[in-house]
Scaffold this motif. Sequence first.
Motif, PDB file in Angstrom:
ATOM      1  N   GLU A 135       0.820  -1.205   0.000  1.00 38.17           N
ATOM      2  CA  GLU A 135       0.000   0.000   0.000  1.00 38.17           C
ATOM      3  C   GLU A 135       0.856   1.257   0.000  1.00 38.17           C
ATOM      4  OE1 GLU A 135      -2.530  -0.324   3.355  1.00 38.17           O
ATOM      5  OE2 GLU A 135      -3.634  -2.065   2.596  1.00 38.17           O
ATOM      6  N   GLU A 136       2.076   1.130   0.533  1.00 38.15           N
ATOM      7  CA  GLU A 136       2.972   2.288   0.641  1.00 38.15           C
ATOM      8  C   GLU A 136       3.418   2.826  -0.718  1.00 38.15           C
ATOM      9  OE1 GLU A 136       2.699   0.207   4.328  1.00 38.15           O
ATOM     10  OE2 GLU A 136       3.286  -0.517   2.345  1.00 38.15           O
ATOM     11  N   LYS A 141       4.915  10.001  -4.823  1.00 39.82           N
ATOM     12  CA  LYS A 141       4.034  11.068  -5.289  1.00 39.82           C
ATOM     13  C   LYS A 141       4.364  11.609  -6.667  1.00 39.82           C
ATOM     14  CE  LYS A 141       1.548  11.183  -1.507  1.00 39.82           C
ATOM     15  NZ  LYS A 141       0.113  10.736  -1.526  1.00 39.82           N
ATOM     16  N   SER A 142       5.630  11.527  -7.083  1.00 41.18           N
ATOM     17  CA  SER A 142       6.031  12.105  -8.372  1.00 41.18           C
ATOM     18  C   SER A 142       6.067  11.068  -9.486  1.00 41.18           C
ATOM     19  CB  SER A 142       7.417  12.759  -8.248  1.00 41.18           C
ATOM     20  OG  SER A 142       7.409  13.806  -7.299  1.00 41.18           O
ATOM     21  N   GLU A 159      -4.461   1.761  -3.443  1.00 39.87           N
ATOM     22  CA  GLU A 159      -3.582   2.897  -3.143  1.00 39.87           C
ATOM     23  C   GLU A 159      -2.738   3.304  -4.350  1.00 39.87           C
ATOM     24  OE1 GLU A 159      -4.952   1.279   0.603  1.00 39.87           O
ATOM     25  OE2 GLU A 159      -4.055   0.332  -1.156  1.00 39.87           O
ATOM     26  N   LEU A 160      -2.440   2.355  -5.222  1.00 44.41           N
ATOM     27  CA  LEU A 160      -1.681   2.684  -6.428  1.00 44.41           C
ATOM     28  C   LEU A 160      -2.442   3.692  -7.284  1.00 44.41           C
ATOM     29  CD1 LEU A 160       0.266   0.195  -8.651  1.00 44.41           C
ATOM     30  CD2 LEU A 160      -1.269   1.830  -9.709  1.00 44.41           C
ATOM     31  N   PRO A 180      -9.053  -2.371  -9.799  1.00 44.61           N
ATOM     32  CA  PRO A 180      -9.885  -1.685  -8.802  1.00 44.61           C
ATOM     33  C   PRO A 180     -10.679  -0.528  -9.390  1.00 44.61           C
ATOM     34  CG  PRO A 180      -7.560  -1.164  -8.473  1.00 44.61           C
ATOM     35  CD  PRO A 180      -7.610  -2.264  -9.486  1.00 44.61           C
ATOM     36  N   GLU A 181     -11.872  -0.315  -8.865  1.00 42.35           N
ATOM     37  CA  GLU A 181     -12.735   0.777  -9.300  1.00 42.35           C
ATOM     38  C   GLU A 181     -12.029   2.116  -9.151  1.00 42.35           C
ATOM     39  OE1 GLU A 181     -15.924   2.839 -10.772  1.00 42.35           O
ATOM     40  OE2 GLU A 181     -15.779   0.646 -10.680  1.00 42.35           O
ATOM     41  N   GLU A 182     -11.098   2.190  -8.193  1.00 44.20           N
ATOM     42  CA  GLU A 182     -10.384   3.441  -7.927  1.00 44.20           C
ATOM     43  C   GLU A 182      -9.451   3.871  -9.058  1.00 44.20           C
ATOM     44  OE1 GLU A 182     -11.821   1.829  -4.141  1.00 44.20           O
ATOM     45  OE2 GLU A 182     -10.720   0.967  -5.814  1.00 44.20           O
ATOM     46  N   ILE A 183      -9.317   3.056 -10.082  1.00 46.28           N
ATOM     47  CA  ILE A 183      -8.458   3.446 -11.207  1.00 46.28           C
ATOM     48  C   ILE A 183      -8.926   4.763 -11.820  1.00 46.28           C
ATOM     49  CG2 ILE A 183      -9.731   2.225 -13.024  1.00 46.28           C
ATOM     50  CD1 ILE A 183      -6.928   1.443 -14.161  1.00 46.28           C
ATOM     51  N   LYS A 184     -10.179   5.112 -11.588  1.00 44.28           N
ATOM     52  CA  LYS A 184     -10.726   6.366 -12.132  1.00 44.28           C
ATOM     53  C   LYS A 184      -9.998   7.594 -11.596  1.00 44.28           C
ATOM     54  CE  LYS A 184     -14.352   6.491  -8.564  1.00 44.28           C
ATOM     55  NZ  LYS A 184     -15.809   6.385  -8.322  1.00 44.28           N
ATOM     56  N   PHE A 185      -9.244   7.436 -10.501  1.00 45.37           N
ATOM     57  CA  PHE A 185      -8.530   8.576  -9.928  1.00 45.37           C
ATOM     58  C   PHE A 185      -7.186   8.839 -10.612  1.00 45.37           C
ATOM     59  CE2 PHE A 185     -11.152   7.115  -6.248  1.00 45.37           C
ATOM     60  CZ  PHE A 185     -11.989   8.216  -6.216  1.00 45.37           C
ATOM     61  N   LEU A 186      -6.771   7.954 -11.527  1.00 49.92           N
ATOM     62  CA  LEU A 186      -5.523   8.191 -12.268  1.00 49.92           C
ATOM     63  C   LEU A 186      -5.802   9.143 -13.427  1.00 49.92           C
ATOM     64  CD1 LEU A 186      -3.968   4.594 -12.316  1.00 49.92           C
ATOM     65  CD2 LEU A 186      -3.298   6.546 -10.896  1.00 49.92           C
TER      66      LEU A 186
END
Length: 358
Positions: A135-136, A141-142, A159-160, A180-186
């Motif tokens: 998860e780390e 961040k860059s 988290e990725l 993951p559904e969170e891929i939308k945040f990329l």
Amino acid sequence: MVIFFLFYSKPMAERLLVRALKGGKSVKIVTLRGKKITKMPSILENLPGLKTLDLQNNLIPKVCPEISTLTQMTVLNLGNNLLEEVPEEMKYLTSLKKLHLFGNRIHRFASGACDGLQNLILLNLNNNQLKWIPEEVNRLKSLKCLSINHNQLASIPKELCFLENLSELQLNYNQLICIPEEIKFLKMLQKLLLVRNNIDVLPEGFCDLLNLRILDIAGNVIQIFPPGFQDLQLREFYCEGNPLFLKQPVNAIKKEEVWSLQEITSRFIMNQLAEKNCFLMQAIEWYPQVRNTVSQGRKCAICGKFFLTVWLECVEFVPPSKNWKISRNLQLVPLQILICSHKCFNQRGHNLFGIVQV
């Protein structure tokens, strides 16, 4: 600036490294490729101004603790060695921008390995033995380019998906079964390669990747794409080797199902909330279980009303965008369409079909 390229025998390489030490802070680049080195030279700590260290194609099983003193280093190449983990010492290389760890035996990240790599923009972990990513990883961040081809990943952590600068993600030849559904945040993602995995569905959030330009999902087990997929502004799209639904209609009888009490109640609540019912909007705050249940609702593609369970999954076939460079055999893109009732199914368009097992 002093640069040392050490392409001689092992003893000669050691002697030239000692000579490089005389350059002190003026030495910026050291290359020790293919020297059969079995231990990272600890005297590297005497080169505090070192910017690039290339130790590719050696026999190094672990990094030396002294590498933590090279805080000005921006490029580190440890590709094709014998490392078994992403070393903890990496966290001290706070100026590092490019880290090559491909072709090792890496199967884990050491604790804290990602902590100090806030300036890292490229991480290459191809051809290793990773089964998981910590998860780390969200501490990078860059990071702009992450490549983990030819590993053994079964999943990627959500988290990725919070690496807001990531523009290229390569996960070819792993064992992924879902994204993951969170891929939308990329939001910055432009290139996504998922070749030869076991992915059977793309999440709806996939369609929020507005900057995505290159997508390769060849060799998975995808049958249908989420609604809105056809609107992605892709330049290249490859999907050969997937068992996509084909437009081959057959006659079938679908009996109208009796809704459960939970379904009836959930539909009423969801549609009242959509109409801004003040009483329900206030009351639901006191019932987290109900709030969690109705949050899983879907919207009918025909009538626009909400429902909880899928009464019927349908497929709509649309031609791929003329702007896409595509697999040669792709003529129609199958899109998933969800509808809420037998009534809506009977009102569907001529290009919408129910999905049945035959």
